[in-house]
Design an enzyme around this catalytic site. Structure first.
Site, short mmCIF file in Angstrom:
data_model
loop_
_atom_site.label_atom_id
_atom_site.label_comp_id
_atom_site.label_asym_id
_atom_site.label_seq_id
_atom_site.Cartn_x
_atom_site.Cartn_y
_atom_site.Cartn_z
CG HIS A 1 -5.52 -2.76 -7.31
ND1 HIS A 1 -6.01 -4.03 -7.09
CD2 HIS A 1 -6.60 -2.02 -7.65
CE1 HIS A 1 -7.31 -4.05 -7.28
NE2 HIS A 1 -7.70 -2.84 -7.62
CG ASP B 1 -4.04 -6.35 -5.66
OD1 ASP B 1 -3.67 -5.35 -5.02
OD2 ASP B 1 -5.00 -6.35 -6.46
CB SER C 1 -10.57 -3.77 -6.20
OG SER C 1 -10.62 -4.08 -7.56
#
Length: 239
Positions: free
Chosen positions: A50, A101, A193
């Site tokens: 992402h 992801d 992330s």
């Protein structure tokens, strides 16, 4: 009695020492930090999908037009180390919002390894239940707070997916859940992330999302390296 902890780190972590995490990088878009990542070879980085691509129409990727770059070899977000352009982004073909992801970044030129820039090996198995797992990043210091200019790290505890699904349903089987200290409420936040989860000096996870917001008692969710290791090797130069 209510315990209050100052939200001044990764959430409630500690500043890293130079060279403590030589494999971590800052992933940058238009020279702006967006995510973390981990060096797995001189030419490849692993991060969250992402961070590099968005899902559109259910099964197609939308990848930004400007090139990404990485900063490696510095605990400082905006200075030191080296900056290298990303030549190619490779999201996992099974990526769908929070499922699988994970992505690879192929660098435009190989990194020169030093005591501050080096790769990390991929784990073959998830950490045992209750193991202490280190996470690190330059993300926000708490919900609504600014990012850290100095790399921060903290330690979380590993859970089984069965226990994780009891706390929060619909956790994918390829995920790795890590639990914050229930008093300290530490963990990852926006900007962390793609960053590493490390156990026994091996990469066990890639930061994906946080349940219930930053600095809560809910699990932090990572993509399991043990479940995606074959794909990483087949799509990088590790083979």
């Amino acid at each position: 009695m209510n315990f209050r902890y100052p939200l001044h780190r990764i959430v409630n972590g500690r500043p890293a020492r130079p060279g403590q995490f030589p494999y971590i990088i800052s992933l940058r878009y238009d020279n702006w930090h967006v995510c973390g990542g981990s060096i797995i070879s001189r030419n490849y980085i692993v991060t969250a999908a992402h961070c590099t691509a968005h899902i559109i129409d259910g099964d197609r990727f939308e990848i930004p037009s400007l090139p990404f770059s990485i900063r490696a070899g510095s605990i400082h977000l905006e200075e030191g180390g080296v900056v290298v352009t990303v030549a190619e982004t490779i999201p996992h073909p099974g990526y769908n919002n929070i499922t699988l992801d994970i992505a690879l970044l192929r660098l435009a030129q190989p990194l020169n390894f030093t005591e501050h820039i080096n790769s990390i090996s991929l784990a073959e198995a998830d950490p045992p239940v209750g193991a202490n797992v280190d996470v690190a990043g330059w993300g926000r210091l708490g919900s609504g707070q600014a990012r850290s200019e100095i790399l921060q790290y903290t330690t979380l505890s590993s859970l089984t997916n069965q226990e994780c699904n009891r706390l929060h349903s619909h956790v994918h089987e390829t995920s790795l859940c890590l639990l914050p200290d229930q008093r300290l409420l530490n963990g990852i936040c926006q900007g962390d992330s793609g960053g590493p989860a490390v156990y026994n000096d091996q990469l066990v996870g890639v930061a994906s999302y946080v349940m219930g917001g930053c600095g809560t008692a809910h699990p932090n969710v990572f993509v399991s390296i043990a479940h995606t290791r074959d794909w990483i090797r087949e799509n990088s130069d590790l083979n």
